[in-house]
Design an enzyme around this catalytic site. Structure first.
Site, PDB file in Angstrom:
ATOM      1  N   ARG A 174     -15.195 -34.485 102.483  1.00 22.48           N
ATOM      2  CA  ARG A 174     -16.365 -33.758 101.973  1.00 22.48           C
ATOM      3  C   ARG A 174     -16.400 -32.332 102.506  1.00 22.48           C
ATOM      4  O   ARG A 174     -16.979 -31.431 101.899  1.00 22.48           O
ATOM      5  CB  ARG A 174     -17.657 -34.514 102.311  1.00 22.48           C
TER       6      ARG A 174
ATOM      7  N   GLU B 141     -19.869 -21.785  92.691  1.00 21.56           N
ATOM      8  CA  GLU B 141     -19.678 -23.169  93.175  1.00 21.56           C
ATOM      9  C   GLU B 141     -18.864 -23.978  92.166  1.00 21.56           C
ATOM     10  O   GLU B 141     -18.129 -24.904  92.537  1.00 21.56           O
ATOM     11  CB  GLU B 141     -21.022 -23.847  93.455  1.00 21.56           C
TER      12      GLU B 141
ATOM     13  N   LYS C 143     -17.932 -33.497  92.416  1.00 15.38           N
ATOM     14  CA  LYS C 143     -18.759 -33.677  93.608  1.00 15.38           C
ATOM     15  C   LYS C 143     -18.993 -35.164  93.867  1.00 15.38           C
ATOM     16  O   LYS C 143     -18.919 -35.629  95.014  1.00 15.38           O
ATOM     17  CB  LYS C 143     -20.089 -32.939  93.488  1.00 15.38           C
TER      18      LYS C 143
ATOM     19  N   GLU D   3     -19.644 -36.724 105.302  1.00 18.70           N
ATOM     20  CA  GLU D   3     -18.786 -35.600 105.692  1.00 18.70           C
ATOM     21  C   GLU D   3     -18.025 -35.844 106.992  1.00 18.70           C
ATOM     22  O   GLU D   3     -18.061 -35.062 107.932  1.00 18.70           O
ATOM     23  CB  GLU D   3     -19.596 -34.283 105.780  1.00 18.70           C
TER      24      GLU D   3
ATOM     25  N   ASN E 140     -16.788 -27.054 101.499  1.00 20.64           N
ATOM     26  CA  ASN E 140     -17.201 -25.837 102.213  1.00 20.64           C
ATOM     27  C   ASN E 140     -16.224 -24.685 102.032  1.00 20.64           C
ATOM     28  O   ASN E 140     -16.311 -23.681 102.754  1.00 20.64           O
ATOM     29  CB  ASN E 140     -17.374 -26.129 103.708  1.00 20.64           C
TER      30      ASN E 140
ATOM     31  N   HIS F  75     -26.465 -16.861  97.879  1.00 19.46           N
ATOM     32  CA  HIS F  75     -25.501 -17.771  98.495  1.00 19.46           C
ATOM     33  C   HIS F  75     -24.189 -17.832  97.695  1.00 19.46           C
ATOM     34  O   HIS F  75     -23.100 -17.692  98.257  1.00 19.46           O
ATOM     35  CB  HIS F  75     -26.132 -19.160  98.616  1.00 19.46           C
TER      36      HIS F  75
ATOM     37  N   LYS G   8     -27.498 -34.322 100.581  1.00 18.94           N
ATOM     38  CA  LYS G   8     -27.776 -33.467 101.744  1.00 18.94           C
ATOM     39  C   LYS G   8     -29.128 -32.808 101.515  1.00 18.94           C
ATOM     40  O   LYS G   8     -29.346 -32.156 100.491  1.00 18.94           O
ATOM     41  CB  LYS G   8     -26.708 -32.379 101.893  1.00 18.94           C
TER      42      LYS G   8
ATOM     43  N   HIS H 265     -17.301 -21.095 102.533  1.00 21.51           N
ATOM     44  CA  HIS H 265     -18.655 -21.110 103.087  1.00 21.51           C
ATOM     45  C   HIS H 265     -18.752 -20.576 104.512  1.00 21.51           C
ATOM     46  O   HIS H 265     -19.784 -20.035 104.896  1.00 21.51           O
ATOM     47  CB  HIS H 265     -19.248 -22.515 103.012  1.00 21.51           C
TER      48      HIS H 265
ATOM     49  N   ARG I 202     -41.102 -42.590 106.982  1.00 19.62           N
ATOM     50  CA  ARG I 202     -39.707 -43.009 107.270  1.00 19.62           C
ATOM     51  C   ARG I 202     -38.822 -43.137 106.032  1.00 19.62           C
ATOM     52  O   ARG I 202     -37.777 -43.763 106.064  1.00 19.62           O
ATOM     53  CB  ARG I 202     -39.669 -44.306 108.069  1.00 19.62           C
TER      54      ARG I 202
ATOM     55  N   HIS J 289     -21.302 -17.833 104.859  1.00 15.93           N
ATOM     56  CA  HIS J 289     -22.488 -17.905 105.720  1.00 15.93           C
ATOM     57  C   HIS J 289     -22.550 -16.692 106.644  1.00 15.93           C
ATOM     58  O   HIS J 289     -23.639 -16.207 106.974  1.00 15.93           O
ATOM     59  CB  HIS J 289     -22.478 -19.196 106.543  1.00 15.93           C
TER      60      HIS J 289
HETATM   61  N1  LIG Z   1     -28.010 -29.858  99.534  1.00 17.60           N
HETATM   62  C1  LIG Z   1     -26.847 -29.348  99.208  1.00 17.60           C
HETATM   63  O1  LIG Z   1     -25.830 -30.056  99.123  1.00 17.60           O
HETATM   64  C2  LIG Z   1     -26.748 -27.899  98.906  1.00 17.60           C
HETATM   65  C3  LIG Z   1     -25.603 -27.371  98.318  1.00 17.60           C
HETATM   66  C4  LIG Z   1     -25.583 -26.026  97.986  1.00 17.60           C
HETATM   67  C5  LIG Z   1     -26.698 -25.240  98.235  1.00 17.60           C
HETATM   68  N2  LIG Z   1     -27.792 -25.771  98.827  1.00 17.60           N
HETATM   69  C6  LIG Z   1     -28.987 -24.963  99.083  1.00 17.60           C
HETATM   70  O2  LIG Z   1     -29.494 -24.532  97.833  1.00 17.60           O
HETATM   71  C7  LIG Z   1     -30.212 -23.322  98.024  1.00 17.60           C
HETATM   72  C8  LIG Z   1     -29.829 -22.356  96.938  1.00 17.60           C
HETATM   73  O3  LIG Z   1     -30.190 -22.918  95.692  1.00 17.60           O
HETATM   74  P1  LIG Z   1     -30.397 -22.027  94.400  1.00 17.60           P
HETATM   75  O4  LIG Z   1     -29.245 -21.122  94.226  1.00 17.60           O
HETATM   76  O5  LIG Z   1     -30.776 -22.948  93.318  1.00 17.60           O
HETATM   77  O6  LIG Z   1     -31.605 -21.070  94.826  1.00 17.60           O
HETATM   78  P2  LIG Z   1     -33.190 -21.145  94.626  1.00 17.60           P
HETATM   79  O7  LIG Z   1     -33.695 -22.518  94.704  1.00 17.60           O
HETATM   80  O8  LIG Z   1     -33.765 -20.126  95.534  1.00 17.60           O
HETATM   81  O9  LIG Z   1     -33.361 -20.632  93.119  1.00 17.60           O
HETATM   82  C9  LIG Z   1     -32.980 -19.320  92.797  1.00 17.60           C
HETATM   83  C10 LIG Z   1     -34.140 -18.558  92.113  1.00 17.60           C
HETATM   84  O10 LIG Z   1     -34.227 -18.977  90.750  1.00 17.60           O
HETATM   85  C11 LIG Z   1     -35.561 -19.382  90.470  1.00 17.60           C
HETATM   86  N3  LIG Z   1     -35.450 -20.390  89.438  1.00 17.60           N
HETATM   87  C12 LIG Z   1     -35.092 -21.681  89.586  1.00 17.60           C
HETATM   88  N4  LIG Z   1     -34.942 -22.248  88.377  1.00 17.60           N
HETATM   89  C13 LIG Z   1     -35.223 -21.314  87.468  1.00 17.60           C
HETATM   90  C14 LIG Z   1     -35.240 -21.290  86.046  1.00 17.60           C
HETATM   91  N5  LIG Z   1     -34.857 -22.354  85.339  1.00 17.60           N
HETATM   92  N6  LIG Z   1     -35.594 -20.154  85.418  1.00 17.60           N
HETATM   93  C15 LIG Z   1     -35.912 -19.039  86.139  1.00 17.60           C
HETATM   94  N7  LIG Z   1     -35.898 -18.990  87.469  1.00 17.60           N
HETATM   95  C16 LIG Z   1     -35.557 -20.112  88.124  1.00 17.60           C
HETATM   96  C17 LIG Z   1     -36.082 -19.849  91.795  1.00 17.60           C
HETATM   97  O11 LIG Z   1     -37.489 -19.876  91.804  1.00 17.60           O
HETATM   98  C18 LIG Z   1     -35.490 -18.806  92.725  1.00 17.60           C
HETATM   99  O12 LIG Z   1     -36.235 -17.619  92.664  1.00 17.60           O
HETATM  100  C19 LIG Z   1     -29.874 -22.837  99.414  1.00 17.60           C
HETATM  101  O13 LIG Z   1     -30.975 -23.040 100.247  1.00 17.60           O
HETATM  102  C20 LIG Z   1     -28.703 -23.708  99.839  1.00 17.60           C
HETATM  103  O14 LIG Z   1     -28.661 -23.933 101.223  1.00 17.60           O
HETATM  104  C21 LIG Z   1     -27.837 -27.080  99.157  1.00 17.60           C
HETATM  105 ZN   LIG Z   2     -22.600 -23.548  98.603  1.00 15.29          ZN
END
Ligand SMILES: NC(=O)c1ccc[n+]([C@@H]2O[C@H](COP(=O)([O-])OP(=O)(O)OC[C@H]3O[C@@H](n4cnc5c(N)ncnc54)[C@H](O)[C@@H]3O)[C@@H](O)[C@H]2O)c1
Ligand SMILES: [Zn+2]
Length: 386
Positions: A260, A204, A246, A256, A264, A284, A162, A267, A140, A271
């Site tokens: 907030r 972003e 942020k 949100e 988006n 993304h 999130k 987005h 939990r 998406h």
């Molecule tokens: N929670 C939120 O508020 C929020 C906001 C925006 C995005 N997201 C989510 O985040 C995700 C995208 O995140 P991302 O762009 O970090 O992608 P990711 O986590 O897939 O990382 C991108 C790639 O880089 C690699 N990598 C990570 N750090 C590295 C480093 N220092 N050196 C070399 N390679 C490295 C990873 O293994 C992966 O292959 C999506 O799933 C999206 O939905 C969440």
């Molecule tokens: Zn985003």
């Protein structure tokens, strides 16, 4: 949100961290759920940075097969004297689902981790989102620390609480709000990040300038080359300013219910691109970049934004190597269809974030399908015409 001036006594007493000029601390103020964001080079080598945020002995580091070989050892050096376990996930957005998430519980239960354990997410947004959601649900709710290693995670996903996973029917459809107890963004980790991933994170960053910080947008235009060249000072400043933006948004609207949603921008279009191409083709951030141009173009067509502002947006994103039009194979009709199933669409009308200027955004449902379609087509045409 306040900058530096920590109120956490343990932190002030134990960390040598504040002595480095490059290192920054922001605090996100959410009452009992407040936490610090540390930004700077070499943080993973700071032996005392993690410890104050870990309550009891049991710590599970969750990472993936790409990031763990690069940074897990450094992180573990800051965890001596604790019972540390690891859970290494496969790498990729396609693994951000139920099975991977469930695997974290298997690992926790196999080691009899208790309610007072701490999870540490070491990786990009995928690892951060899954780990955070596992922390939200395990017994939990347990504590977790975000150690983001992509630019996108350092400026966006690690901050704000999130968490979640994807369902085959939609991205981030299952999740929870669960704030970390600390965010530690070691900017040295960006040195190993592929250029395309860096650019995706910059999309972003641009978003914050567009929705609420016009001076930051100007600064990004001035420092675009430095950022592309991974100039450490420029990157730290961009991350700090993004997190500040942020944090302010999340502090005002954690769940949100209002502003907030401005985060988006681009987005809903983005998406649709990600879903239309199948996740993993465009990143993304790339889809968001093209989506922000479509949102800007739609804003222009509605008479809210001038053509010069749209050009500035396109130019900056192009300098970052980001796409500024939808993918050639994805038609406007199909994009509209996909936008209709995006979770931001409720009661029939797409909820879109549009611009009233660089640095000023608003949410509206008052846009027709024809207008959206016209903006998608115009964005494509302008790109084809150079
Ligand atoms: N929670 C939120 O508020 C929020 C906001 C925006 C995005 N997201 C989510 O985040 C995700 C995208 O995140 P991302 O762009 O970090 O992608 P990711 O986590 O897939 O990382 C991108 C790639 O880089 C690699 N990598 C990570 N750090 C590295 C480093 N220092 N050196 C070399 N390679 C490295 C990873 O293994 C992966 O292959 C999506 O799933 C999206 O939905 C969440
Ligand atoms: Zn985003």
């Amino acid at each position: 949100m306040k900058r530096s001036g920590s109120t956490h006594p343990t932190m002030l007493q134990t960390s040598p961290y504040s002595t480095s000029l490059m290192n920054k601390r922001l605090d996100i103020n959410l009452g009992a759920r407040s936490y610090p964001i540390f930004i700077g080079p070499g943080l993973l080598r700071e032996p005392d940075l993690l410890r104050p945020w870990i309550g009891a002995q049991q710590v599970m580091v969750v990472s993936n097969t790409t990031v763990a070989p690069l940074y897990l050892e450094s992180l573990r050096a800051g965890l001596t004297g604790l019972q540390v376990a690891e859970c290494i996930l496969p790498d990729g957005e396609i693994y951000k689902g139920l099975n991977t998430w469930h695997g974290i519980f298997d690992a926790l239960l196999a080691r009899r981790f208790a309610r007072d354990c701490t999870l540490i997410a070491l990786g990009g947004g995928v690892v951060g989102d899954i780990t955070g959601f596992a922390a939200a649900c395990y017994q939990r709710g347990v504590s977790f620390i975000q150690v983001p290693t992509t630019l996108l995670a350092q400026v966006d996903s690690s901050v704000g609480g999130k968490t979640g996973i994807n369902h085959p029917a939609g991205k981030n459809m299952i999740g929870a709000f669960h704030q970390p107890v600390a965010v530690i963004a070691d900017t040295d980790t960006l040195s190993t990040l592929p250029a395309r991933e860096l650019a995706a994170g910059l999309a972003e960053v641009v978003k914050y300038g567009l929705i609420r910080d016009p001076a930051f947008f100007d600064w990004l235009e001035a420092r675009a080359d430095a950022l592309c060249n991974r100039d450490a000072v420029a990157l730290i400043e961009a991350i700090e300013r993004s997190c500040q933006n942020k944090a302010e948004v999340v502090e005002a609207d954690e769940r949100e219910l209002g502003q907030r949603a401005l985060l988006n921008l681009g987005h809903t279009f983005g998406h649709a691109i990600e879903a239309g191409l199948g996740y993993g083709d465009w990143l993304h951030g790339e889809a968001v970049a093209a989506g922000m141009v479509m949102a800007a173009e739609l804003s222009r067509q509605l008479g809210w934004l001038d053509a010069a502002a749209v050009s500035r947006i396109r130019r900056l994103l192009t300098r970052f190597g980001l796409p500024v039009a939808p993918p050639p194979g994805l038609g406007g009709e199909r994009m509209l269809e996909l936008m209709a199933v995006d979770k931001k669409v409720r009661a029939g009308a797409p909820r879109l974030v549009l611009l009233q200027g660089i640095g000023s955004a608003l949410v509206t449902r008052d846009v027709t399908a024809e207008q959206i379609m016209a903006s998608i087509d115009a964005t494509r045409d302008q790109s084809a015409g150079g």
